[in-house]
Design a protein around this motif. Sequence first.
Motif, PDB file in Angstrom:
ATOM      1  N   GLU A 126       0.847  -1.191   0.000  1.00  0.00           N
ATOM      2  CA  GLU A 126       0.000   0.000   0.000  1.00  0.00           C
ATOM      3  C   GLU A 126       0.879   1.236   0.000  1.00  0.00           C
ATOM      4  N   ILE A 127       0.588   2.163  -0.888  1.00  0.00           N
ATOM      5  CA  ILE A 127       1.339   3.410  -0.967  1.00  0.00           C
ATOM      6  C   ILE A 127       1.127   4.205   0.330  1.00  0.00           C
ATOM      7  N   ARG A 141       4.123   0.367   2.117  1.00  0.00           N
ATOM      8  CA  ARG A 141       4.168  -0.655   3.155  1.00  0.00           C
ATOM      9  C   ARG A 141       3.845  -1.990   2.501  1.00  0.00           C
ATOM     10  N   VAL A 142       4.625  -3.029   2.811  1.00  0.00           N
ATOM     11  CA  VAL A 142       4.460  -4.328   2.158  1.00  0.00           C
ATOM     12  C   VAL A 142       4.071  -5.375   3.190  1.00  0.00           C
ATOM     13  N   TYR A 143       3.089  -6.206   2.833  1.00  0.00           N
ATOM     14  CA  TYR A 143       2.546  -7.226   3.724  1.00  0.00           C
ATOM     15  C   TYR A 143       2.832  -8.627   3.175  1.00  0.00           C
ATOM     16  N   ASN A 180       5.569  -5.244   9.157  1.00  0.00           N
ATOM     17  CA  ASN A 180       5.193  -4.919   7.781  1.00  0.00           C
ATOM     18  C   ASN A 180       5.900  -3.631   7.400  1.00  0.00           C
ATOM     19  N   PRO A 181       7.120  -3.745   6.884  1.00  0.00           N
ATOM     20  CA  PRO A 181       7.981  -2.571   6.704  1.00  0.00           C
ATOM     21  C   PRO A 181       7.511  -1.617   5.615  1.00  0.00           C
ATOM     22  N   GLU A 202       0.364  -4.547  -6.335  1.00  0.00           N
ATOM     23  CA  GLU A 202       0.276  -5.992  -6.506  1.00  0.00           C
ATOM     24  C   GLU A 202       1.634  -6.606  -6.866  1.00  0.00           C
ATOM     25  N   PHE A 203       2.020  -7.637  -6.118  1.00  0.00           N
ATOM     26  CA  PHE A 203       3.222  -8.398  -6.434  1.00  0.00           C
ATOM     27  C   PHE A 203       2.877  -9.736  -7.093  1.00  0.00           C
TER      28      PHE A 203
END
Length: 238
Positions: A126-127, A141-143, A180-181, A202-203
């Motif tokens: 999420e931006i 932030r990446v989950y 979640n850095p 999206e990854f």
Amino acid sequence: MAVYTNVPTLEANFLAPLSVSVDVLGSSISGGRNGQGESQTIEMSGGGLLTSTYTDCKLTEPEQYEYVNSLGARLNGGFRYINVPIITDWYGPFAGKKPKIGGIPHSDGSLFSDTSGYSQASVYGEITAAASLNAGIIKMRVYGLSRPLRWSDWFSIYHETKGWRAYRYWEVLDVTAEANPVYTLALSPPLREAVTVGTRVEFARPRFVAKFKDGFTLPSIVEAFFVTQQTIQFSEAF
């Protein structure tokens, strides 16, 4: 005006390509030569054009021939578009190399009648700070990461006007120390459209809206023994 949203997505697995290549072309121009005779290059503000080639798609079933025929009917001429997936399942930051988690039940623990469940992306972002058109740095932030973002990864953003666009980072500028850095990433290519706080990243099977590459057409071909291999070339839609 071209429409880049609400277009279909290429059925990558159904095409069974031998290989899939993705590249960014035209990201710089020559700026002449210096006193030592060496060429100097200057980065283009748009950051180049994404291209992808699905090489030797192996067609053995009637439905595959139908599908390739439909792609030619839709995309020949280069004025209609399709979302092209980038296959990163093997090297993406996914636990067990699974971009999506399946078998998620309803709230009461039950599954659908065919025993399948819901699915969701195993890694997403999420931006966290708004960024403008052509921005070369974003914060997100990446989950669900199975490893840190480190060398480079492809990801995609669905823009309201430009549709799906794919990006990769060429440097990790900063990362916070938390579960979640938040990553600060230098992008290539730069943003195709401004993003706001909360925009999803999206990854899992990142994708970009594309047309057939200039000069490429997809003919209907049937080879002996009904085993046909066709290569399909795409370039980012603008």
